[in-house]
Design an enzyme around this catalytic site. Structure first.
Site, PDB file in Angstrom:
ATOM      1  CG  ASP A  58      -1.720  -1.230   1.434  1.00  0.00           C
ATOM      2  OD1 ASP A  58      -2.158  -1.819   0.432  1.00  0.00           O
ATOM      3  OD2 ASP A  58      -1.927  -1.622   2.611  1.00  0.00           O
ATOM      4  CD  GLU A 268      -8.953  -2.536  -0.898  1.00  0.00           C
ATOM      5  OE1 GLU A 268      -9.397  -2.601   0.262  1.00  0.00           O
ATOM      6  OE2 GLU A 268      -8.235  -3.430  -1.381  1.00  0.00           O
TER       7      GLU A 268
HETATM    8  O1  FUB Z   1      -3.274  -3.486   3.490  1.00  0.00           O
HETATM    9  C1  FUB Z   1      -4.575  -3.710   3.961  1.00  0.00           C
HETATM   10  C2  FUB Z   1      -5.577  -3.345   2.923  1.00  0.00           C
HETATM   11  O2  FUB Z   1      -5.355  -4.112   1.756  1.00  0.00           O
HETATM   12  C3  FUB Z   1      -5.497  -1.921   2.442  1.00  0.00           C
HETATM   13  O3  FUB Z   1      -6.034  -1.010   3.330  1.00  0.00           O
HETATM   14  C4  FUB Z   1      -6.198  -2.058   1.159  1.00  0.00           C
HETATM   15  O4  FUB Z   1      -6.082  -0.976   0.305  1.00  0.00           O
HETATM   16  C5  FUB Z   1      -5.603  -3.329   0.606  1.00  0.00           C
HETATM   17  O5  FUB Z   1      -4.385  -3.095  -0.039  1.00  0.00           O
END
Ligand code: FUB
Length: 372
Positions: A58, A268
């Site tokens: 991320d 997301e």
């Molecule tokens: O790393 C945990 C979660 O997985 C992140 O918040 C999301 O964007 C995905 O990459």
């Protein structure tokens, strides 16, 4: 099924079968180099992991004090079985990295913040972002509170690498996951945030947290999809100065992207950047594993869907940031090369991002099609 989908599925199956067969692979955050020979599924990766000494994911990248600083999640293996809720992403601290140039030495600045130092937090320190204003650096992070609800907090430091001191309470009206802070040319900062499924955005559909809300999205495929949220930040960068608004993504006919359109709807990993005066909102489509983008004329949108920035990486999640440095543009992203395909043990990478003359982003294939 398209040929490229078949090829990708085969690569993913091979990578995860290697991971399952492998004995004695790392049990926590220590990256094992053992067995590298069996990882030839990754031999055609377009770029190599930036950090090898521990897992990282991320990546939010920014230029501070003339260097590139990368603010990633710190993956480790907590031994929690994989599920759709993302419980296996059990991260408990952040490490920050910097470099003078892309391709240059990566400096490891050590631990910048731990869950145990955040008074209101319980677990799962997910994807962070950082910002600068008036001599201070701000680290924004999602984490579950003591009741298990994802909220967004902020820590403050005098230095880009921290350590960061967390505020005593989460930011008001900030919820779900994946904060991304964009500062416009006039100095005004905005936070984009939210993520469905394990990120709980669907549980905030009424504006209040509903613990019994849907486990995934709205379950209304023919209705507009859930959107990311955006809100202006106060001058002190610690709270919003307005109620969060919807980041609406529209199609070529001006209609909101629908919940059932899993190849284009927001899941997301929000990011905002500006190129030639246009606002580029980019995001992950989650279960279809694409990094996509949409453009608009102002920070609030609406944003018109434009296309795919990056095709799926090996690993379930995909998450990125986009940065201009010394006249070139870069995509920071992650895949699972170091763990040989384990979904929750990822590694940050970077590759150049290019625009066509009409401002479209050229789609990046994370693995070249040429075999070995
Ligand atoms: O790393 C945990 C979660 O997985 C992140 O918040 C999301 O964007 C995905 O990459």
């Amino acid at each position: 099924m398209k040929l490229e989908t078949l090829v990708l599925s085969a690569v993913i199956l091979f990578a995860s079968s290697c991971a399952q067969q492998k004995k004695g692979v790392q049990s926590n955050d220590t990256v094992s180099q053992e067995g590298a020979a069996e990882t030839n599924s990754f031999s055609n990766s377009i770029s190599k992991p930036l950090v090898n000494q521990r897992y990282s994911a991320d990546p939010s990248a920014h230029v501070f004090e003339g260097k590139i600083y990368v603010y990633p999640s710190h993956d480790y293996d907590a031994g929690i079985p994989e599920n759709d809720n993302g419980d296996h992403f059990a991260m408990k601290d952040f490490y920050i990295y910097s470099m003078d140039s892309v391709g240059g030495k990566v400096t490891d600045h050590g631990v910048a913040l731990k869950v145990s130092d955040i008074p209101w937090a319980s677990k799962q320190l997910w994807a962070p972002d950082a910002a600068y204003k008036n001599g201070k650096y701000y680290l924004y992070f999602p984490v579950r509170d003591k009741e298990g609800v994802f909220r967004i907090g902020v820590g403050v430091s005098d230095k880009p690498q921290g350590p960061f001191k967390a505020q005593p309470a989460p930011m008001k009206n900030a919820f779900s996951i994946d904060p991304a802070v964009f500062t416009d040319n006039d100095g005004q900062s905005y936070m984009y945030f939210g993520g469905i499924w394990g990120g709980q955005l669907q549980k905030w559909a009424t504006g209040k947290f509903d613990p019994n809300g849907s486990a995934t999205d709205l379950n209304q495929d023919d209705k507009p999809a859930l959107t990311a949220k955006v809100a202006k930040l106060n001058g002190d960068m610690l709270e919003f100065s307005e109620n969060p608004r919807d980041v609406v993504i529209i199609d070529e006919n001006g209609k909101p992207i629908l919940g059932g359109d899993h190849n284009r709807r927001f899941f997301e990993a929000s990011w905002m950047h500006k190129y030639n005066g246009k606002y580029y909102f980019s995001y992950s489509t989650g279960d279809t594993h694409l990094l996509c983008y949409a453009t608009g004329d102002n920070p609030y949108g609406p944003f018109t869907y434009q296309g795919v920035i990056m095709k799926p990486v090996i690993g379930w999640t995909t998450h990125h940031s986009i940065l201009e440095f010394k006249g070139k543009w870069y995509l920071f992203y992650h895949d699972t090369e170091l763990s040989k395909g384990k979904t929750h043990l990822r590694n940050v990478k970077v590759t150049e991002l290019k625009y066509t003359p009409d401002g479209k982003i050229e789609t990046i294939e994370p693995y070249t099609t040429a075999a070995k």
